[in-house]
Design a protein around this motif. Structure first.
Motif, mmCIF file in Angstrom:
data_model
loop_
_atom_site.group_PDB
_atom_site.id
_atom_site.type_symbol
_atom_site.label_atom_id
_atom_site.label_comp_id
_atom_site.label_asym_id
_atom_site.label_seq_id
_atom_site.Cartn_x
_atom_site.Cartn_y
_atom_site.Cartn_z
ATOM 1 N N LEU A 129 0.852 -1.181 0.000
ATOM 2 C CA LEU A 129 0.000 0.000 0.000
ATOM 3 C C LEU A 129 0.894 1.239 0.000
ATOM 4 N N VAL A 130 0.783 2.029 -1.053
ATOM 5 C CA VAL A 130 1.647 3.201 -1.211
ATOM 6 C C VAL A 130 0.817 4.452 -0.936
ATOM 7 N N TYR A 131 0.961 4.982 0.272
ATOM 8 C CA TYR A 131 0.297 6.219 0.640
ATOM 9 C C TYR A 131 1.248 7.387 0.422
ATOM 10 N N PHE A 132 0.772 8.421 -0.231
ATOM 11 C CA PHE A 132 1.469 9.703 -0.394
ATOM 12 C C PHE A 132 2.683 9.606 -1.319
ATOM 13 N N ASP A 133 3.512 8.595 -1.168
ATOM 14 C CA ASP A 133 4.723 8.477 -1.980
ATOM 15 C C ASP A 133 4.402 8.141 -3.437
ATOM 16 N N ASN A 134 5.430 8.200 -4.281
ATOM 17 C CA ASN A 134 5.310 7.821 -5.686
ATOM 18 C C ASN A 134 6.065 6.521 -5.930
ATOM 19 N N VAL A 135 5.910 5.951 -7.118
ATOM 20 C CA VAL A 135 6.622 4.738 -7.513
ATOM 21 C C VAL A 135 7.346 5.006 -8.825
ATOM 22 N N ARG A 136 8.625 4.700 -8.875
ATOM 23 C CA ARG A 136 9.429 4.902 -10.082
ATOM 24 C C ARG A 136 9.740 3.555 -10.723
ATOM 25 N N TRP A 137 9.403 3.422 -12.015
ATOM 26 C CA TRP A 137 9.694 2.210 -12.781
ATOM 27 C C TRP A 137 10.744 2.547 -13.832
ATOM 28 N N ASP A 138 11.897 1.866 -13.773
ATOM 29 C CA ASP A 138 12.996 2.170 -14.700
ATOM 30 C C ASP A 138 13.156 1.133 -15.809
ATOM 31 N N GLY A 139 12.177 0.245 -15.938
ATOM 32 C CA GLY A 139 12.234 -0.792 -16.953
ATOM 33 C C GLY A 139 12.617 -2.146 -16.395
ATOM 34 N N ASN A 140 13.173 -2.139 -15.178
ATOM 35 C CA ASN A 140 13.583 -3.394 -14.541
ATOM 36 C C ASN A 140 13.132 -3.501 -13.086
ATOM 37 N N MET A 141 12.926 -2.357 -12.439
ATOM 38 C CA MET A 141 12.640 -2.388 -11.011
ATOM 39 C C MET A 141 11.696 -1.247 -10.639
ATOM 40 N N ALA A 142 10.809 -1.529 -9.700
ATOM 41 C CA ALA A 142 9.903 -0.515 -9.161
ATOM 42 C C ALA A 142 10.420 -0.079 -7.794
ATOM 43 N N SER A 143 10.573 1.214 -7.603
ATOM 44 C CA SER A 143 11.074 1.757 -6.343
ATOM 45 C C SER A 143 10.092 2.787 -5.802
ATOM 46 N N VAL A 144 9.773 2.675 -4.525
ATOM 47 C CA VAL A 144 8.948 3.692 -3.879
ATOM 48 C C VAL A 144 9.835 4.890 -3.574
ATOM 49 N N VAL A 145 9.433 6.062 -4.051
ATOM 50 C CA VAL A 145 10.231 7.275 -3.881
ATOM 51 C C VAL A 145 9.370 8.363 -3.243
ATOM 52 N N PRO A 146 9.962 9.226 -2.428
ATOM 53 C CA PRO A 146 9.173 10.296 -1.804
ATOM 54 C C PRO A 146 8.758 11.341 -2.829
ATOM 55 N N LYS A 147 7.715 12.062 -2.518
ATOM 56 C CA LYS A 147 7.323 13.173 -3.366
ATOM 57 C C LYS A 147 8.398 14.265 -3.291
ATOM 58 N N PRO A 148 8.495 15.114 -4.319
ATOM 59 C CA PRO A 148 9.512 16.170 -4.306
ATOM 60 C C PRO A 148 9.378 17.061 -3.081
ATOM 61 N N SER A 149 10.503 17.447 -2.529
ATOM 62 C CA SER A 149 10.502 18.350 -1.383
ATOM 63 C C SER A 149 10.271 19.775 -1.872
ATOM 64 N N VAL A 150 9.281 20.437 -1.274
ATOM 65 C CA VAL A 150 8.933 21.799 -1.670
ATOM 66 C C VAL A 150 9.196 22.733 -0.489
ATOM 67 N N ASN A 151 10.015 23.737 -0.703
ATOM 68 C CA ASN A 151 10.361 24.672 0.365
ATOM 69 C C ASN A 151 9.317 25.783 0.433
ATOM 70 N N ARG A 152 8.565 25.815 1.526
ATOM 71 C CA ARG A 152 7.539 26.841 1.703
ATOM 72 C C ARG A 152 7.794 27.610 2.996
ATOM 73 N N GLU A 153 7.656 28.921 2.915
ATOM 74 C CA GLU A 153 7.776 29.753 4.107
ATOM 75 C C GLU A 153 6.381 29.966 4.690
ATOM 76 N N LEU A 154 6.104 29.299 5.792
ATOM 77 C CA LEU A 154 4.797 29.403 6.443
ATOM 78 C C LEU A 154 5.007 29.742 7.923
ATOM 79 N N VAL A 155 5.666 30.872 8.161
ATOM 80 C CA VAL A 155 6.042 31.201 9.538
ATOM 81 C C VAL A 155 4.987 32.031 10.264
ATOM 82 N N ASN A 156 3.965 32.491 9.534
ATOM 83 C CA ASN A 156 2.890 33.226 10.196
ATOM 84 C C ASN A 156 1.580 32.950 9.465
ATOM 85 N N PHE A 157 0.490 33.414 10.052
ATOM 86 C CA PHE A 157 -0.821 33.100 9.477
ATOM 87 C C PHE A 157 -1.009 33.712 8.096
#
Length: 320
Positions: A129-157
């Protein structure tokens, strides 16, 4: 999807609402250009799809835990699907009717994406069960990979509110893109709580003008947000929270999703939901609660609400 080692082709079995382009296929919305198909480059996505990147394919799961990808690895081939039921059918695999802990296993998603039970035993091996993450298929193997890291400034409302508003605007542009071959429309929900009304307060400003209002919860408690709809200027679609009891075996797709079935009341809204992007606000009570202890990237939840829609939505034809 069926991916076999050494084969440059990936076979995709899909329904009528899946959109196909030379570079990607999807039943998804995200805050970005539809034409660019960059749903694999963001952590904000509803639905699922596959995107060709260089010599690999990235299979993308929803950026939440109310949906998932399901993967079964064989000796030579890997099968992936946004439906556990369809995956088992395609792989000719069976669950164990004598196993009594499917409810517990699927409920474990509340402990977060790093702590939930990821494997379900079947007659053909474990389904991952793959929640949130992605799966990369390179033609020979499937690898569960994290979603891209996004830098967000959320220091105040102010920054947080700006992020919510700009994201909703970009989502609306993506949803209503004239390039989309399948027309989509936004549809909200309104309860007597504050999570779905908060979401509707944002969405009503970018074209969402209708909202489902169930008169009662699955526990038969009053819960209609019909009066709130008037303040937000949206049309309430009032439905009975117990109408599902008069349908023929409506529980099946909901129980198949997470062994709970608490969202079964949505079965009475099937016709309304077709071709929609449904905004619900699940997990808002924890995101905005004063006493929540576990906020962070692991997405620890108070309950698995919303996950019960993951099979039904594919049958009814909407994106959650």
């Amino acid at each position: 999807m069926e991916c076999c080692k050494g084969n440059q082709e990936v076979i995709v079995y899909h329904g009528s609402r899946v959109e196909i382009t030379p570079d990607f296929f999807c039943e998804a919305v995200w805050p970005g250009s539809y034409e660019a198909g960059g749903f694999d480059q963001t952590d904000v996505i509803a639905g699922s799809g596959g995107r060709i990147r260089n010599s690999a394919i990235i299979f993308v799961s929803s950026g939440s835990t109310v949906d998932r990808l399901n993967m079964l690895r064989g000796d030579r081939c890997v099968w992936l699907s946004n439906s556990l039921v369809c995956l088992l059918s395609a792989a000719d695999a069976d669950l164990n009717p004598a196993y009594g802990f499917y409810y517990k296993d699927l409920y474990s998603v509340v402990y977060g994406i790093d702590n939930c039970k990821r494997l379900l035993a079947t007659s053909k091996g474990d389904v991952e069960l793959v929640y949130f993450d992605n799966v990369r298929w390179d033609g020979n193997m499937a690898s569960v990979v994290p979603k891209p890291s996004v830098n967000r400034e959320l220091v105040n409302f102010g920054q947080y509110l700006g992020f919510l508003e700009s994201t909703m605007e970009q989502l609306a542009e993506n949803i209503y893109s004239p390039i989309r071959p399948k027309r989509l429309r936004m549809l909200g929900t309104l309860s007597a709580g504050y999570d779905s009304p908060t979401l509707m307060a944002l969405a009503s400003g970018v074209g969402c003008d209708e909202a489902i209002c169930f008169d009662r919860t699955h526990l038969n408690e009053e819960d209609s947000g019909e009066s709130i709809a008037g303040y937000l200027g949206v049309r309430p679609i009032v439905l009975s929270g117990t109408a599902w009891r008069h349908l023929q075996k409506p529980e099946i797709p909901f129980i198949a999703a997470n062994s709970m079935g608490e969202e079964v009341r949505f079965s009475a809204a099937a016709e309304t939901l077709a071709g929609r992007v449904l905004l619900t606000g699940y997990h808002g009570d924890k995101m905005w609660g004063k006493r929540t202890k576990h906020l962070g990237p692991n997405v620890v939840r108070g309950d698995p609400s919303g996950l019960g829609l993951t099979e039904f939505r594919l049958w009814a034809g909407f994106i959650h």
